[in-house]
Design a protein around this motif. Structure first.
Motif, PDB file in Angstrom:
ATOM      1  N   MET A 295       0.829  -1.207   0.000  1.00 42.77           N
ATOM      2  CA  MET A 295       0.000   0.000   0.000  1.00 42.77           C
ATOM      3  C   MET A 295       0.863   1.255   0.000  1.00 42.77           C
ATOM      4  O   MET A 295       0.514   2.274  -0.609  1.00 42.77           O
ATOM      5  CB  MET A 295      -0.928   0.001   1.209  1.00 42.77           C
ATOM      6  CG  MET A 295      -2.029  -1.051   1.168  1.00 42.77           C
ATOM      7  SD  MET A 295      -3.053  -0.932  -0.331  1.00 42.77           S
ATOM      8  CE  MET A 295      -3.809   0.674  -0.091  1.00 42.77           C
ATOM      9  N   GLY A 296       2.014   1.200   0.685  1.00 42.45           N
ATOM     10  CA  GLY A 296       2.924   2.339   0.665  1.00 42.45           C
ATOM     11  C   GLY A 296       3.456   2.605  -0.726  1.00 42.45           C
ATOM     12  O   GLY A 296       3.570   3.760  -1.151  1.00 42.45           O
ATOM     13  N   ARG A 297       3.751   1.551  -1.475  1.00 42.42           N
ATOM     14  CA  ARG A 297       4.244   1.719  -2.841  1.00 42.42           C
ATOM     15  C   ARG A 297       3.149   2.260  -3.754  1.00 42.42           C
ATOM     16  O   ARG A 297       3.412   3.053  -4.661  1.00 42.42           O
ATOM     17  CB  ARG A 297       4.787   0.384  -3.352  1.00 42.42           C
ATOM     18  CG  ARG A 297       6.121   0.015  -2.707  1.00 42.42           C
ATOM     19  CD  ARG A 297       6.601  -1.350  -3.123  1.00 42.42           C
ATOM     20  NE  ARG A 297       7.990  -1.581  -2.693  1.00 42.42           N
ATOM     21  CZ  ARG A 297       8.627  -2.740  -2.776  1.00 42.42           C
ATOM     22  NH1 ARG A 297       7.982  -3.787  -3.285  1.00 42.42           N
ATOM     23  NH2 ARG A 297       9.865  -2.844  -2.375  1.00 42.42           N
ATOM     24  N   ARG A 298       1.924   1.832  -3.539  1.00 39.77           N
ATOM     25  CA  ARG A 298       0.827   2.391  -4.326  1.00 39.77           C
ATOM     26  C   ARG A 298       0.651   3.879  -4.040  1.00 39.77           C
ATOM     27  O   ARG A 298       0.305   4.655  -4.933  1.00 39.77           O
ATOM     28  CB  ARG A 298      -0.476   1.642  -4.012  1.00 39.77           C
ATOM     29  CG  ARG A 298      -0.499   0.213  -4.534  1.00 39.77           C
ATOM     30  CD  ARG A 298      -1.795  -0.487  -4.151  1.00 39.77           C
ATOM     31  NE  ARG A 298      -1.801  -1.870  -4.630  1.00 39.77           N
ATOM     32  CZ  ARG A 298      -2.780  -2.745  -4.370  1.00 39.77           C
ATOM     33  NH1 ARG A 298      -3.818  -2.361  -3.634  1.00 39.77           N
ATOM     34  NH2 ARG A 298      -2.719  -3.975  -4.839  1.00 39.77           N
ATOM     35  N   ALA A 299       0.908   4.262  -2.783  1.00 41.34           N
ATOM     36  CA  ALA A 299       0.810   5.692  -2.435  1.00 41.34           C
ATOM     37  C   ALA A 299       1.845   6.509  -3.189  1.00 41.34           C
ATOM     38  O   ALA A 299       1.591   7.672  -3.528  1.00 41.34           O
ATOM     39  CB  ALA A 299       0.983   5.874  -0.923  1.00 41.34           C
ATOM     40  N   ILE A 300       3.011   5.928  -3.456  1.00 43.57           N
ATOM     41  CA  ILE A 300       4.034   6.635  -4.236  1.00 43.57           C
ATOM     42  C   ILE A 300       3.512   6.956  -5.625  1.00 43.57           C
ATOM     43  O   ILE A 300       3.681   8.076  -6.138  1.00 43.57           O
ATOM     44  CB  ILE A 300       5.328   5.792  -4.315  1.00 43.57           C
ATOM     45  CG1 ILE A 300       5.982   5.704  -2.932  1.00 43.57           C
ATOM     46  CG2 ILE A 300       6.300   6.384  -5.323  1.00 43.57           C
ATOM     47  CD1 ILE A 300       7.189   4.778  -2.888  1.00 43.57           C
ATOM     48  N   VAL A 301       2.846   5.990  -6.254  1.00 39.78           N
ATOM     49  CA  VAL A 301       2.296   6.201  -7.597  1.00 39.78           C
ATOM     50  C   VAL A 301       1.220   7.288  -7.569  1.00 39.78           C
ATOM     51  O   VAL A 301       1.198   8.186  -8.417  1.00 39.78           O
ATOM     52  CB  VAL A 301       1.711   4.885  -8.151  1.00 39.78           C
ATOM     53  CG1 VAL A 301       1.067   5.116  -9.513  1.00 39.78           C
ATOM     54  CG2 VAL A 301       2.800   3.820  -8.250  1.00 39.78           C
ATOM     55  N   ALA A 302       0.313   7.199  -6.586  1.00 45.02           N
ATOM     56  CA  ALA A 302      -0.753   8.199  -6.493  1.00 45.02           C
ATOM     57  C   ALA A 302      -0.181   9.593  -6.228  1.00 45.02           C
ATOM     58  O   ALA A 302      -0.649  10.596  -6.790  1.00 45.02           O
ATOM     59  CB  ALA A 302      -1.733   7.816  -5.380  1.00 45.02           C
ATOM     60  N   THR A 303       0.861   9.662  -5.389  1.00 47.42           N
ATOM     61  CA  THR A 303       1.483  10.947  -5.083  1.00 47.42           C
ATOM     62  C   THR A 303       2.122  11.552  -6.325  1.00 47.42           C
ATOM     63  O   THR A 303       2.031  12.765  -6.557  1.00 47.42           O
ATOM     64  CB  THR A 303       2.547  10.768  -3.986  1.00 47.42           C
ATOM     65  OG1 THR A 303       1.942  10.210  -2.827  1.00 47.42           O
ATOM     66  CG2 THR A 303       3.193  12.098  -3.627  1.00 47.42           C
ATOM     67  N   LEU A 304       2.759  10.728  -7.134  1.00 44.06           N
ATOM     68  CA  LEU A 304       3.352  11.213  -8.376  1.00 44.06           C
ATOM     69  C   LEU A 304       2.278  11.831  -9.267  1.00 44.06           C
ATOM     70  O   LEU A 304       2.484  12.897  -9.865  1.00 44.06           O
ATOM     71  CB  LEU A 304       4.057  10.076  -9.109  1.00 44.06           C
ATOM     72  CG  LEU A 304       4.658  10.408 -10.477  1.00 44.06           C
ATOM     73  CD1 LEU A 304       5.703  11.507 -10.355  1.00 44.06           C
ATOM     74  CD2 LEU A 304       5.264   9.164 -11.111  1.00 44.06           C
ATOM     75  N   GLY A 305       1.114  11.197  -9.351  1.00 43.02           N
ATOM     76  CA  GLY A 305       0.032  11.723 -10.185  1.00 43.02           C
ATOM     77  C   GLY A 305      -0.479  13.069  -9.700  1.00 43.02           C
ATOM     78  O   GLY A 305      -0.638  14.011 -10.496  1.00 43.02           O
ATOM     79  N   THR A 306      -0.712  13.201  -8.394  1.00 37.78           N
ATOM     80  CA  THR A 306      -1.224  14.478  -7.875  1.00 37.78           C
ATOM     81  C   THR A 306      -0.174  15.573  -7.967  1.00 37.78           C
ATOM     82  O   THR A 306      -0.487  16.723  -8.281  1.00 37.78           O
ATOM     83  CB  THR A 306      -1.673  14.318  -6.407  1.00 37.78           C
ATOM     84  OG1 THR A 306      -0.568  13.836  -5.610  1.00 37.78           O
ATOM     85  CG2 THR A 306      -2.826  13.332  -6.289  1.00 37.78           C
ATOM     86  N   GLY A 307       1.092  15.217  -7.710  1.00 36.47           N
ATOM     87  CA  GLY A 307       2.148  16.217  -7.804  1.00 36.47           C
ATOM     88  C   GLY A 307       2.319  16.735  -9.214  1.00 36.47           C
ATOM     89  O   GLY A 307       2.484  17.940  -9.432  1.00 36.47           O
ATOM     90  N   LEU A 308       2.281  15.832 -10.183  1.00 37.01           N
ATOM     91  CA  LEU A 308       2.399  16.263 -11.572  1.00 37.01           C
ATOM     92  C   LEU A 308       1.229  17.155 -11.980  1.00 37.01           C
ATOM     93  O   LEU A 308       1.405  18.117 -12.739  1.00 37.01           O
ATOM     94  CB  LEU A 308       2.477  15.040 -12.495  1.00 37.01           C
ATOM     95  CG  LEU A 308       3.814  14.287 -12.505  1.00 37.01           C
ATOM     96  CD1 LEU A 308       3.692  13.007 -13.316  1.00 37.01           C
ATOM     97  CD2 LEU A 308       4.930  15.160 -13.046  1.00 37.01           C
ATOM     98  N   ALA A 309       0.037  16.851 -11.485  1.00 40.13           N
ATOM     99  CA  ALA A 309      -1.134  17.675 -11.823  1.00 40.13           C
ATOM    100  C   ALA A 309      -0.930  19.117 -11.367  1.00 40.13           C
ATOM    101  O   ALA A 309      -1.173  20.073 -12.115  1.00 40.13           O
ATOM    102  CB  ALA A 309      -2.396  17.082 -11.194  1.00 40.13           C
ATOM    103  N   PHE A 310      -0.456  19.293 -10.124  1.00 40.96           N
ATOM    104  CA  PHE A 310      -0.228  20.648  -9.636  1.00 40.96           C
ATOM    105  C   PHE A 310       0.966  21.289 -10.338  1.00 40.96           C
ATOM    106  O   PHE A 310       0.972  22.485 -10.612  1.00 40.96           O
ATOM    107  CB  PHE A 310       0.001  20.640  -8.122  1.00 40.96           C
ATOM    108  CG  PHE A 310       0.157  22.016  -7.534  1.00 40.96           C
ATOM    109  CD1 PHE A 310      -0.910  22.887  -7.479  1.00 40.96           C
ATOM    110  CD2 PHE A 310       1.389  22.442  -7.045  1.00 40.96           C
ATOM    111  CE1 PHE A 310      -0.773  24.165  -6.953  1.00 40.96           C
ATOM    112  CE2 PHE A 310       1.541  23.716  -6.508  1.00 40.96           C
ATOM    113  CZ  PHE A 310       0.447  24.576  -6.467  1.00 40.96           C
TER     114      PHE A 310
END
Length: 441
Positions: A295-310
């Motif tokens: 789940m921590g690794r999945r959070a890395i992927v999700a964080t990359l997506g939100t960071g790129l959006a901003f």
């Protein structure tokens, strides 16, 4: 900002970290849960993940790509003819690279890469500083520029000297309750190691201030008759002006080192907050270690997506108006969340009897308070508005606690040094902060 961070590092070393290590917490959220309960801790985790994974990550990726495009326009032009598009392409590449090694190595990878990146960052910055000061005419030319001082007038629209009050308050959160920063200290072998590491960081803050501030002052001297249209191109302009291609590559490595140090720390901290504080403690208490890591690794992927959006949004803002300086805009946006964090950490550490429900209400309500103050006083510097917002929130929480218990502050057992070496180092660092403030007033 960099120099006043020394105050925050002193507090982290001798007040916050001893408290966290004593309670054996892995995340700062666990400390807030022990103090104020599940609701406050969960709200803090969620807001922290939003701040780190959205604002911080997007901004770090944007600046890395923007600097690379400014330093090597001929090479980056091969990616795409449109500057905004190629900056976004580089943001994706940088984000994927940092996410990958954080995914594979966790906090160990973060610490090991930081050690290498520090050398590149300080080395490249030192070379540029020496060359810039020499090009400007030496130390005497910098002193004659009228810019060699720390404090601006009280009516300055962005950074009046009164902003120091806001900086000191914000440091309570940034250095005292910041998972990105303190995850290293919480993983130290002992309190002594944690304290000496943080104090060494305080010394390096002076180095950071030197290698970022002196070149900027030197550039102001060099370009006195022809100032830049885009203030955010100051550093790349200096690099292109003074350094040959090889050394420009070294500085680019330093910039990327700084970027990756920030980005991998964000990935790891958000991953930890999500997997430990939310998934393991709230959603799946029976989860195995393997499930938590997944789940921590999945959070890395999700964080990359939100960071790129901003980050893409920042590309739009910057390329729509190149003269618009993003730094203060970003600070002001992040402080909408940080004011609540300062109230939370102050109530948890320094107050007795603070009511959890009221702390949670003020964490959220201060967003509206800050917006109302900025609307009512449009000409006041945002740092001053931020400080006033924090003081209003703290007054409400502390006032209610005092009315109910007749005692609010706790001071006697807060300061703790591992040994005399750590204590003496802390005293010397504190004295140096006072000396710098007085000497460069």
């Amino acid at each position: 900002l960099e120099i006043n961070a020394v105050f925050g590092l002193l507090l982290a070393a001798f007040v916050f970290v001893p408290l966290y290590l004593k309670q054996r917490v892995v995340t700062i959220t666990q400390f807030f849960e022990a103090r104020f309960g599940v609701r406050v801790a969960t709200a803090y985790s969620v807001l922290t993940m939003v701040l780190y994974g959205f604002l911080y990550l997007g901004t770090a990726l944007f600046w890395g790509a923007y600097a690379a495009d400014a330093l090597f326009p001929a090479q980056t032009a091969l990616l795409h003819a449109d500057p905004a598009t190629r900056v976004m392409i580089m943001m994706v590449a940088l984000g994927l690279f940092s996410a990958t090694y954080t995914w594979l190595g966790g906090l160990t990878a973060v610490v090991r890469t930081d050690a290498v990146q520090l050398t590149l960052l300080v080395g490249g910055g030192t070379v540029l500083t020496v060359l810039a000061v020499r090009e400007a005419g030496g130390w005497s030319a910098l002193q004659a520029s009228g810019l060699m001082h720390l404090h601006l007038p009280a009516d300055h629209p962005k950074l009046p000297w009164t902003a120091i009050g806001a900086m000191l308050l914000l440091n309570l959160n940034y250095w005292g309750a910041n998972q990105i920063i303190l995850q290293r200290a919480l993983a130290a072998r002992s309190l002594r190691d944690a304290q000496l590491g943080l104090l060494a960081g305080g010394v390096l803050k002076y180095v950071t201030a030197i290698i970022t501030t002196l070149p900027a002052i030197a550039l102001a001297v060099i370009l006195r008759e022809r100032p830049l249209d885009d203030p955010d191109l100051a550093y790349p302009t200096l690099v292109n002006l003074l350094l040959p291609v090889g050394l420009r590559g070294l500085v680019l490595c330093g910039l990327f080192a700084s970027l990756m140090s920030t980005v991998d720390s964000i990935f790891n901290s958000v991953s930890t907050l999500w997997s430990v504080d939310i998934y393991k403690r709230r959603l799946r208490p029976d989860a195995t270690d393997a499930q938590v890591i997944r789940m921590g690794r999945r959070a890395i992927v999700a964080t990359l997506g939100t960071g790129l959006a901003f980050g893409f949004f920042q590309v739009h803002v910057k390329f729509s108006d190149p003269a618009f300086a993003l730094t203060h805009w970003f600070n002001d946006m992040s402080y909408y969340i940080k004011v609540g964090f300062v109230i939370l950490v102050s109530a948890a550490v320094f107050l007795r009897g603070a009511r959890p429900g009221l702390v949670l209400v003020m964490m959220v309500a201060t967003v509206g308070v800050k917006l109302a103050l900025e609307t009512a006083f449009p000409g006041v510097a945002y740092f001053n508005i931020t400080a006033l917002t924090i003081l209003i929130g703290l007054a409400v929480v502390a006032g209610e606690a005092w009315a109910r218990t007749r005692q609010t502050a706790r001071w006697g057992d807060l300061w703790h040094a591992a040994d005399r070496t750590a204590a003496r180092a802390g005293i010397c660092l504190a004295a140096s902060l006072v000396a710098v403030q007085v000497g460069f007033h």
